[in-house]
Design a protein around this motif. Structure first.
Motif, PDB file in Angstrom:
ATOM      1  N   LEU A  66       0.807  -1.218   0.000  1.00 12.60           N
ATOM      2  CA  LEU A  66       0.000   0.000   0.000  1.00 12.60           C
ATOM      3  C   LEU A  66       0.844   1.273   0.000  1.00 12.60           C
ATOM      4  N   GLN A  67       2.160   1.136   0.037  1.00 13.90           N
ATOM      5  CA  GLN A  67       3.000   2.332   0.038  1.00 13.90           C
ATOM      6  C   GLN A  67       3.104   2.907  -1.370  1.00 13.90           C
ATOM      7  N   VAL A  68       3.053   4.237  -1.470  1.00 15.83           N
ATOM      8  CA  VAL A  68       3.161   4.928  -2.750  1.00 15.83           C
ATOM      9  C   VAL A  68       4.512   5.638  -2.794  1.00 15.83           C
ATOM     10  N   SER A  69       5.242   5.413  -3.878  1.00 13.88           N
ATOM     11  CA  SER A  69       6.571   6.001  -4.034  1.00 13.88           C
ATOM     12  C   SER A  69       6.570   7.019  -5.158  1.00 13.88           C
ATOM     13  N   GLY A  70       7.516   7.916  -5.102  1.00 19.66           N
ATOM     14  CA  GLY A  70       7.647   8.957  -6.117  1.00 19.66           C
ATOM     15  C   GLY A  70       8.656   9.987  -5.660  1.00 19.66           C
ATOM     16  N   GLU A 251      14.038   6.849   4.449  1.00 16.57           N
ATOM     17  CA  GLU A 251      12.712   7.473   4.387  1.00 16.57           C
ATOM     18  C   GLU A 251      11.664   6.461   3.901  1.00 16.57           C
ATOM     19  N   SER A 252      12.014   5.633   2.930  1.00 15.43           N
ATOM     20  CA  SER A 252      11.074   4.633   2.417  1.00 15.43           C
ATOM     21  C   SER A 252      10.750   3.573   3.455  1.00 15.43           C
ATOM     22  N   LEU A 253      11.768   3.101   4.173  1.00 17.74           N
ATOM     23  CA  LEU A 253      11.544   2.055   5.165  1.00 17.74           C
ATOM     24  C   LEU A 253      10.723   2.568   6.334  1.00 17.74           C
ATOM     25  N   LEU A 254      10.992   3.801   6.776  1.00 21.12           N
ATOM     26  CA  LEU A 254      10.189   4.384   7.847  1.00 21.12           C
ATOM     27  C   LEU A 254       8.744   4.583   7.397  1.00 21.12           C
ATOM     28  N   CYS A 255       8.578   4.958   6.146  1.00 26.37           N
ATOM     29  CA  CYS A 255       7.227   5.098   5.600  1.00 26.37           C
ATOM     30  C   CYS A 255       6.520   3.742   5.582  1.00 26.37           C
ATOM     31  N   SER A 256       7.244   2.673   5.239  1.00 22.79           N
ATOM     32  CA  SER A 256       6.657   1.327   5.230  1.00 22.79           C
ATOM     33  C   SER A 256       6.164   0.937   6.617  1.00 22.79           C
ATOM     34  N   LEU A 272      10.586  -5.569   4.283  1.00 27.63           N
ATOM     35  CA  LEU A 272      11.445  -4.397   4.166  1.00 27.63           C
ATOM     36  C   LEU A 272      12.600  -4.613   3.203  1.00 27.63           C
ATOM     37  N   ASP A 273      13.175  -5.814   3.171  1.00 26.43           N
ATOM     38  CA  ASP A 273      14.281  -6.066   2.236  1.00 26.43           C
ATOM     39  C   ASP A 273      13.780  -6.003   0.796  1.00 26.43           C
ATOM     40  N   ARG A 274      12.629  -6.588   0.544  1.00 26.10           N
ATOM     41  CA  ARG A 274      12.060  -6.508  -0.803  1.00 26.10           C
ATOM     42  C   ARG A 274      11.710  -5.067  -1.156  1.00 26.10           C
ATOM     43  N   GLU A 275      11.209  -4.322  -0.174  1.00 27.23           N
ATOM     44  CA  GLU A 275      10.866  -2.926  -0.425  1.00 27.23           C
ATOM     45  C   GLU A 275      12.110  -2.120  -0.802  1.00 27.23           C
ATOM     46  N   LEU A 276      13.223  -2.373  -0.100  1.00 28.25           N
ATOM     47  CA  LEU A 276      14.456  -1.648  -0.418  1.00 28.25           C
ATOM     48  C   LEU A 276      14.932  -1.991  -1.827  1.00 28.25           C
ATOM     49  N   GLY A 291      14.501  10.848 -14.579  1.00 26.80           N
ATOM     50  CA  GLY A 291      13.577  11.225 -13.512  1.00 26.80           C
ATOM     51  C   GLY A 291      14.306  11.548 -12.222  1.00 26.80           C
ATOM     52  N   LEU A 292      13.578  12.120 -11.268  1.00 27.25           N
ATOM     53  CA  LEU A 292      14.127  12.445  -9.955  1.00 27.25           C
ATOM     54  C   LEU A 292      14.331  11.169  -9.140  1.00 27.25           C
ATOM     55  N   PRO A 293      15.145  11.233  -8.090  1.00 26.48           N
ATOM     56  CA  PRO A 293      15.234  10.089  -7.167  1.00 26.48           C
ATOM     57  C   PRO A 293      13.876   9.793  -6.536  1.00 26.48           C
ATOM     58  N   ILE A 294      13.676   8.541  -6.173  1.00 21.57           N
ATOM     59  CA  ILE A 294      12.373   8.061  -5.689  1.00 21.57           C
ATOM     60  C   ILE A 294      12.510   7.600  -4.242  1.00 21.57           C
ATOM     61  N   ALA A 295      11.449   7.806  -3.491  1.00 18.65           N
ATOM     62  CA  ALA A 295      11.366   7.284  -2.126  1.00 18.65           C
ATOM     63  C   ALA A 295       9.896   7.066  -1.790  1.00 18.65           C
ATOM     64  N   GLY A 296       9.642   6.258  -0.763  1.00 16.12           N
ATOM     65  CA  GLY A 296       8.280   6.115  -0.269  1.00 16.12           C
ATOM     66  C   GLY A 296       7.837   7.410   0.391  1.00 16.12           C
ATOM     67  N   VAL A 297       6.603   7.832   0.115  1.00 19.77           N
ATOM     68  CA  VAL A 297       6.125   9.146   0.558  1.00 19.77           C
ATOM     69  C   VAL A 297       4.925   8.958   1.480  1.00 19.77           C
ATOM     70  N   VAL A 298       5.008   9.543   2.672  1.00 20.64           N
ATOM     71  CA  VAL A 298       3.957   9.354   3.675  1.00 20.64           C
ATOM     72  C   VAL A 298       2.646   9.977   3.233  1.00 20.64           C
TER      73      VAL A 298
END
Length: 753
Positions: A66-70, A251-256, A272-276, A291-298
Motif C-alpha cells: 500500500l506504500q506509494v513512491s515517487g 525514508e522509504s523504510l520508515l514510511c513502510s 522491508l528487504d524486498r521494499e528496499l 527522472g528524480l530520485p524516488i522514495a516512499g512518501v507518507v
C-alpha cells in the motif's frame, strides 16, 4: 459457491476497490511531483517520470503493497545541490547508481538496520529539510529567486518582503489560503493540493497575470539524454550516491513501518528487504529515464490507505494515470504558475516541521538531538547535519549503555547493595565509593542486576569482597540475570544463565525467592499483588512499552481463545504469545451456551460476535484442562454447588457435555479405561463446546466457507503438556514438533472440529 470460487472472486473485487483509491493518489501526486521538480531545479518532466516509475515499477516490485513512491520533498535539498554541482545528466547517473546500491543492500538483507537510526535524528533531519524548503520556496512565492543556502535565503528574506509585491505574491497566498480552507471543509473527496493549485491556475488565467509558469517543452521524454558520469573527484561522487541511497532508503523504510500501522485487516505486513530492492529498481529506472530520485512518501501513502486501497493495484494504477496525463495534457500543465507550486511546497515544508514528534522524544530526553540535527541540516548542510545527529545519538546511547546504578541501604542488621546497568570500568569509581562506605565486619547482600561486567569491574568487586571477609564480614552475591561474576571466579569462557533466573517471571508468587524481601512472607494478598506490579514496572514495562505504544492505537488479534477461569491455566504461557496476540474469553468450565438455550446468557457470544465480525479473527480455540472443578461439579450432579445459585445456574450449560460423556460415543478408548472419569468429561466438554459454537448458523456459515477455523485444545496440568483435537480421529493428540507446510490455496479450507 466453493472456496476456490470465493477466492477468485475476492481477487477480482479487490482491484475494483483500488481503482477509486488510485485516482485519489493520482490527484495528490500531480501537484506535488511538479512542485518538487521545480524546487529541485530539475526539468518539470523529471518529477512526472519519477511519479510514473515510483507507481508502476516500485508498485510492482516493492515489498509494501500500500506504500506509494515517487519524488519526495525530503530529497529536494540533496537533488538541488547535486544539480548545481554536477549538472542534470550527472545527477541522473548518480540516481541510477544509488538505485543499484539500494538493490545490493536489499539483497544483503540489511533493511532493518536502517530502523536503528534514532527517530530523533530522522525527524530532526526531515524538519531541517522542511526549514530549508520553506526558506527557498518562499522567495519564489514573493516573486524573487532563491539563494544557494538556507542562511543566504534567510538573510535575503527581509529584502524580498519589502521589494516584491507582484501578482506572484497574490497567487501564492491564494494557493495557501485555499489549501488551508479546503482541508477544514467536511467534504474532501478531491485532495486539497489539487484544488489549491487548480484554483490558483484558473485565477491567474482569468485575470491574465504575467508571471513565470511551468516550462515543459515537448513531450515527456523529448528532452531525454543518456546519463553521464559526473566530472568530479570519485570520493565526492561516491558520497553523493551513498547520500541519495541512504536518505531515500531510510525514508522509504520508515514510511513502510508507518503504513503497516494503518493497514486494514487482511493486508500483509511489509517485507522491508524486498521494499528496499524495489526502491532501488525504481531509482535505477528513474535515473536512466531522466527522472528524480524516488522514495516512499507518507502523504501519498496515507491518502492511498484512507481511500480504501487493499492491494498494490492502486499504486500501479496511480502511476498509469500520471503517465496518461503527462503524455496528453502537457499544455494544461504549462498553465500552472510557479508561485502556486512554490506555495504548495511552503505548506508541505511547514508540515515536515512536525513538533508532535517531540512528545514521543521528550520522555526519553532526546529532544535536544532533534533540535541540533535540525540546526545542523539548516546551517551545515544535509549530510553534515545528519552525521552530527547520528554522532550525538551514538554518544547518548554509549552513555546510557555504560551508566550504572548503585543503591545501598541498611535493613535488619544487614547491608543491601543493588548494582544495575552495564558494569564497566567507567562505573568503577562510583561502585568503589559506595562499597567503601559499608562498615567493616557487617553482613552484606550484593545483588548484581547487570547485563555486562568487564574485567575491571569484576576485579574491583572481588578485591573488595576478599578484603571485607578478611575483616570478619560476610558477602552474599546474587546475580539476577547472567552469572558474570561466578563465571569470572570459576574461569568459564562465557556467561551462562542462572538456573531459574531467566524464567522467573512465570513462577507463582508462592515460589518466588523471598530472601530479598522477607516481609512478603507475612504480607497481605494486596501487598503481594502490589509487589508484583512493582516488579513489572521495574523489569518488564520498559521492555514491552514499544509494543504497547503500537498496540494502543488498535488491536488486531488473529485468535479468539476460550478457556476456563482456573488460575492454573495461563493462555499466554501455554501458547508462548504476547500482548495483542490472543482475544481471551474466560469462564467457569470454558463453556459456550448453545444457540436457543433456555438458560439465556449472551456474555460469551458477545465476545465471539465482536471477535469474528469486528476484529476478524481467523481461529477460535476452546481449551479445557485436567482437574477442572466445574466438570467435577457437573459429574457429581451439581450437589456440591447447590449453595451457589449463580454457579449452579451456569453449570446447566454443561448438561450436554455430561450426556455426551455418559453415552461414550466420542470418548477415546484410552480415556474410557482411565485414568479417571473426570479426565474423560474434561476432554468431552471441549468437543461439546466446539459443537455448541456450530449451533449458531452465522458462525457455522463462516466455518463452512473456510473463513474461520475451530480448534480444540487440552492442558494436562500434571504433565504441563498441551494436546490438540484431531478432526478425523476425534482424539486428543500431542502437538507435533513442526507443523507441515500448507499451500496458500488450501490454507483455512478445513476445520479441526
Amino acid at each position: 459457491m466453493t472456496i476456490e470460487t470465493q477466492k477468485v472472486v475476492a481477487r477480482l473485487i479487490a482491484p475494483r476497490q483500488d481503482v477509486p483509491a488510485s485516482f485519489v493518489v493520482f490527484l495528490v501526486a500531480i501537484p506535488l511531483s511538479l512542485g518538487i521538480a521545480v524546487a529541485s531545479g530539475a526539468p518539470v518532466a523529471a518529477g512526472l517520470i519519477a511519479a510514473v516509475v515510483g507507481g508502476i515499477v516500485v508498485g510492482l516490485l516493492g515489498g509494501s503493497p500500500l506504500q506509494v513512491s515517487g519524488p519526495a520533498a525530503g530529497l529536494t535539498v540533496i537533488v538541488a545541490s547535486m544539480i548545481q554541482t554536477y549538472g542534470w545528466q550527472a545527477t541522473c547517473a548518480i540516481t541510477l547508481c544509488a538505485g543499484a546500491l539500494q538493490i545490493a543492500l536489499g539483497a544483503c538483507r540489511v533493511a532493518r538496520t536502517a530502523l536503528a537510526v534514532s527517530p530523533a535524528v530522522v525527524h530532526g533531519m526531515l524538519a531541517g529539510i522542511g526549514v530549508v524548503l520553506v526558506l527557498a520556496q518562499i522567495h519564489i512565492v514573493l516573486g524573487g529567486t532563491p539563494q544557494h543556502s538556507a542562511l543566504e535565503n534567510l538573510s535575503e528574506l527581509p529584502g524580498q518582503l519589502v521589494a516584491h509585491h507582484s501578482a506572484a505574491v497574490l497567487i501564492g497566498l491564494l494557493t495557501i489560503g485555499v489549501l488551508l480552507a479546503w482541508e477544514r471543509l467536511p467534504f474532501r473527496a478531491v485532495p486539497a493540493p489539487l484544488v489549491a493549485v487548480a484554483f490558483a491556475t484558473a485565477v491567474s488565467w482569468l485575470f491574465a497575470f504575467d508571471m513565470p509558469r511551468v516550462d515543459m517543452p515537448g513531450g515527456l521524454f523529448d528532452g531525454w539524454v543518456f546519463p553521464a558520469p559526473p566530472d568530479a573527484p570519485l570520493a565526492d561522487v561516491l558520497g553523493a550516491i551513498v547520500s541519495v541511497a541512504l536518505v531515500a532508503g531510510v525514508e522509504s523504510l520508515l514510511c513502510s513501518v508507518a503504513v503497516d500501522r494503518m493497514r486494514p485487516a487482511g493486508v500483509a505486513r511489509s517485507d522491508l528487504d524486498r521494499e528496499l530492492m524495489g526502491q532501488g529498481a525504481g531509482n535505477l529506472v528513474s535515473g536512466f529515464l531522466g527522472g528524480l530520485p524516488i522514495a516512499g512518501v507518507v502523504v501519498r501513502s496515507t491518502a492511498n490507505v484512507r481511500a480504501g486501497a487493499l492491494t498494490r493495484a492502486s499504486t500501479v494504477l496511480h502511476g498509469t494515470w500520471v503517465l496518461v496525463l503527462a503524455l496528453s495534457c502537457g499544455g494544461v500543465i504549462e498553465m500552472i504558475p510557479l508561485s502556486a507550486l512554490a506555495a504548495l511546497l511552503v505548506a508541505l515544508g511547514l508540515r515536515m516541521i512536525d513538533r508532535s514528534h517531540l512528545r514521543g522524544l521528550r520522555p526519553h530526553r532526546e529532544t535536544w538531538i532533534y533540535w541540533l540535527t535540525l540546526a545542523g541540516v539548516v546551517v551545515l548542510g544535509l549530510g553534515e547535519g545528519v552525521l552530527l545527529g547520528m554522532g550525538l545519538a551514538a554518544c547518548l546511547a554509549l552513555r546510557r549503555l555504560t551508566r550504572v546504578s548503585v543503591k545501598t541501604e541498611q535493613r535488619d542488621g544487614r547491608w543491601h547493595v543493588v548494582v544495575s546497568g552495564s558494569l564497566t570500568f567507567l562505573g568503577v569509581p562510583k561502585l568503589v565509593q559506595e562499597l567503601q562506605d559499608i562498615p567493616a565486619g557487617v553482613p552484606v547482600d550484593l545483588d548484581l542486576d547487570v547485563d555486562f561486567m568487564d574485567n575491571a569491574a569484576f576485579d574491583t568487586i572481588h578485591t573488595w569482597r576478599l578484603s571485607h571477609e578478611r575483616l570478619g564480614g560476610k558477602v552474599d552475591i546474587d546475580e539476577v540475570h547472567e552469572s558474570w561474576y561466578e563465571n569470572a571466579v570459576t574461569g568459564e569462557a562465557s556467561p551462562s544463565r542462572k538456573s531459574g533466573a531467566g524464567v522467573r517471571w512465570w513462577a507463582p508468587w508462592s515460589r518466588r525467592d523471598r530472601d530479598k524481601d522477607p516481609a512478603l512472607d507475612v504480607a497481605s494478598p494486596r501487598e503481594v499483588l502490589l509487589a508484583g506490579v512493582r516488579e513489572y514496572h521495574g523489569r518488564t514495562a520498559r521492555l514491552v512499552r514499544p509494543i504497547m505504544v503500537e498496540l494502543a492505537q488498535a488491536q488486531t488479534p488473529d485468535h479468539l481463545f476460550i478457556t476456563c477461569v482456573d488460575s492454573r491455566v495461563v493462555p499466554n504461557l501455554i501458547t508462548a504469545s504476547g500482548p495483542g496476540d490472543l482475544f481471551i474469553v474466560r469462564n467457569v468450565g470454558n463453556i459456550v451456551p448453545r444457540h436457543g438455550t433456555r438458560v439465556h446468557d449472551d456474555s460469551v457470544m458477545a465476545a465471539v460476535e465482536y471477535a469474528t465480525s469486528v476484529l476478524d479473527v481467523k481461529t477460535i480455540t476452546v481449551c479445557g484442562h485436567s482437574q477442572c472443578g466445574a466438570m467435577a461439579g457437573v459429574l457429581a450432579g451439581g450437589g456440591e454447588v447447590e449453595h451457589l445459585p449463580h454457579l449452579s445456574n451456569w453449570l446447566r450449560h454443561a448438561n450436554h457435555s455430561l450426556s455426551r460423556f455418559l453415552e461414550g460415543a466420542d470418548l477415546d478408548s484410552d480415556l474410557a479405561d482411565g485414568p479417571t472419569p473426570l479426565a474423560g468429561l474434561c476432554h468431552v466438554n471441549v468437543m461439546q463446546q466446539l459443537d455448541n459454537l456450530l449451533s449458531y448458523p452465522w458462525l457455522k456459515h463462516k466455518v463452512d466457507a473456510g473463513e474461520l477455523e475451530l480448534v480444540g485444545m487440552y492442558l494436562d496440568l500434571e504433565t504441563a503438556k498441551v494436546e490438540i483435537l484431531d478432526a478425523e480421529s476425534r482424539k486428543f493428540l500431542s502437538v507435533p514438533d513442526r507443523v507441515p507446510p500448507v499451500a496458500d490455496d488450501d490454507a483455512g479450507a478445513t476445520s479441526r472440529v
